[in-house]
Design a protein around this motif. Sequence first.
Motif, PDB file in Angstrom:
ATOM      1  N   ASN A  55      -8.695   8.250  -0.009  1.00  0.00           N
ATOM      2  CA  ASN A  55      -9.392   8.517  -1.263  1.00  0.00           C
ATOM      3  C   ASN A  55      -9.944   7.286  -1.972  1.00  0.00           C
ATOM      4  N   GLY A  56      -9.668   6.089  -1.467  1.00  0.00           N
ATOM      5  CA  GLY A  56     -10.192   4.881  -2.080  1.00  0.00           C
ATOM      6  C   GLY A  56      -9.240   4.266  -3.080  1.00  0.00           C
ATOM      7  N   VAL A  57      -9.527   3.037  -3.465  1.00  0.00           N
ATOM      8  CA  VAL A  57      -8.609   2.266  -4.297  1.00  0.00           C
ATOM      9  C   VAL A  57      -8.426   2.867  -5.683  1.00  0.00           C
ATOM     10  N   GLU A  58      -9.455   3.535  -6.226  1.00  0.00           N
ATOM     11  CA  GLU A  58      -9.341   4.104  -7.569  1.00  0.00           C
ATOM     12  C   GLU A  58      -8.229   5.141  -7.649  1.00  0.00           C
ATOM     13  N   ALA A  59      -7.915   5.754  -6.512  1.00  0.00           N
ATOM     14  CA  ALA A  59      -6.888   6.806  -6.494  1.00  0.00           C
ATOM     15  C   ALA A  59      -5.480   6.250  -6.350  1.00  0.00           C
ATOM     16  N   VAL A  60      -5.349   4.964  -6.067  1.00  0.00           N
ATOM     17  CA  VAL A  60      -4.025   4.368  -5.886  1.00  0.00           C
ATOM     18  C   VAL A  60      -3.443   4.037  -7.255  1.00  0.00           C
ATOM     19  N   LYS A  61      -2.614   4.935  -7.771  1.00  0.00           N
ATOM     20  CA  LYS A  61      -1.995   4.770  -9.086  1.00  0.00           C
ATOM     21  C   LYS A  61      -0.522   5.147  -8.985  1.00  0.00           C
ATOM     22  N   VAL A  62       0.251   4.619  -9.891  1.00  0.00           N
ATOM     23  CA  VAL A  62       1.702   4.768  -9.797  1.00  0.00           C
ATOM     24  C   VAL A  62       2.144   6.223  -9.885  1.00  0.00           C
ATOM     25  N   MET A  63       1.650   6.970 -10.860  1.00  0.00           N
ATOM     26  CA  MET A  63       2.097   8.346 -11.029  1.00  0.00           C
ATOM     27  C   MET A  63       1.776   9.238  -9.823  1.00  0.00           C
ATOM     28  N   PRO A  64       0.552   9.201  -9.295  1.00  0.00           N
ATOM     29  CA  PRO A  64       0.288   9.995  -8.088  1.00  0.00           C
ATOM     30  C   PRO A  64       1.160   9.581  -6.906  1.00  0.00           C
ATOM     31  N   LEU A  65       1.458   8.284  -6.791  1.00  0.00           N
ATOM     32  CA  LEU A  65       2.338   7.823  -5.719  1.00  0.00           C
ATOM     33  C   LEU A  65       3.735   8.409  -5.882  1.00  0.00           C
ATOM     34  N   ALA A  66       4.246   8.359  -7.106  1.00  0.00           N
ATOM     35  CA  ALA A  66       5.582   8.894  -7.373  1.00  0.00           C
ATOM     36  C   ALA A  66       5.629  10.391  -7.071  1.00  0.00           C
ATOM     37  N   LYS A  67       4.574  11.098  -7.481  1.00  0.00           N
ATOM     38  CA  LYS A  67       4.507  12.538  -7.216  1.00  0.00           C
ATOM     39  C   LYS A  67       4.462  12.813  -5.728  1.00  0.00           C
ATOM     40  N   LYS A  68       3.709  12.017  -4.999  1.00  0.00           N
ATOM     41  CA  LYS A  68       3.604  12.180  -3.548  1.00  0.00           C
ATOM     42  C   LYS A  68       4.965  11.995  -2.875  1.00  0.00           C
ATOM     43  N   LEU A  69       5.758  11.068  -3.414  1.00  0.00           N
ATOM     44  CA  LEU A  69       7.076  10.771  -2.849  1.00  0.00           C
ATOM     45  C   LEU A  69       8.175  11.653  -3.425  1.00  0.00           C
ATOM     46  N   GLY A  70       7.852  12.401  -4.474  1.00  0.00           N
ATOM     47  CA  GLY A  70       8.833  13.285  -5.073  1.00  0.00           C
ATOM     48  C   GLY A  70       9.912  12.558  -5.851  1.00  0.00           C
ATOM     49  N   VAL A  71       9.525  11.432  -6.495  1.00  0.00           N
ATOM     50  CA  VAL A  71      10.483  10.647  -7.275  1.00  0.00           C
ATOM     51  C   VAL A  71       9.849  10.257  -8.607  1.00  0.00           C
ATOM     52  N   SER A  72      10.649   9.684  -9.494  1.00  0.00           N
ATOM     53  CA  SER A  72      10.102   9.187 -10.753  1.00  0.00           C
ATOM     54  C   SER A  72       9.433   7.838 -10.513  1.00  0.00           C
ATOM     55  N   ARG A  73       8.551   7.451 -11.419  1.00  0.00           N
ATOM     56  CA  ARG A  73       7.813   6.205 -11.227  1.00  0.00           C
ATOM     57  C   ARG A  73       8.662   4.959 -11.489  1.00  0.00           C
ATOM     58  N   THR A  74       9.837   5.138 -12.087  1.00  0.00           N
ATOM     59  CA  THR A  74      10.672   3.963 -12.367  1.00  0.00           C
ATOM     60  C   THR A  74      11.064   3.228 -11.100  1.00  0.00           C
ATOM     61  N   GLY A  75      11.202   3.961  -9.992  1.00  0.00           N
ATOM     62  CA  GLY A  75      11.558   3.327  -8.723  1.00  0.00           C
ATOM     63  C   GLY A  75      10.498   2.353  -8.236  1.00  0.00           C
TER      64      GLY A  75
END
Length: 204
Positions: free
Chosen positions: A25-45
């Motif tokens: 999806n490109g660099v603009e889509a690389v954000k902490v919250m979507p990553l956390a959601k993708k991994l099924g964890v909170s963003r604090t990790g």
Amino acid sequence: MEVAQKPKVPETAWLEAAYEILTENGVEAVKVMPLAKKLGVSRTGFYWYFKDRDALLEAMVHRWEEKNTGNLVARSAAYAEGIVESVFNLFDCWLDNALFDAPLELAIRNWARNDMALQERLNAADDERCRALRDMFLRHGFDARQSHVRAMTMIYTQIGYFSMHVKEDAQTRIGRMPDYVEVFTGLRPHDSDIQRFASRHLVT
């Protein structure tokens, strides 16, 4: 005082998730919250491993520099009895994702269009690759002008291959590579050269 526990999701998982989003999806889509959601964890990790988003993006660029440019330079410098074998050694990069990551290459090039600092690093990487291929031809007796032009031709051809999203099955692509070698070097590979190269990549 309670000590923060190390997150269950390792750093490699964040990096792989970021890689998937970047290449799809490109660099603009690389954000902490979507990553956390993708991994099924909170963003604090995330912040256990990375100071911020920029640190994660730097890790992606470093991965590209180490893998794609590093391996391309190494393969072009690998021992070979002649230029034909040298070019086949380099062609390993185009067939083995462990040596060269084509989706990451394309993602970096797309990203660099809107990031001047990354474009400068990309230009430096292209220069390093071109020098490595030029030196490969020089070692096998080509003059300086021919070595430089042949190196640029190989680099530009492969960038075009990625950019055009050319799709070929492995057998078809490997079958065409002796002709590519002849185009790039002016020499027709011997059957033994072709068989040795194909044996590294074709599953029998």
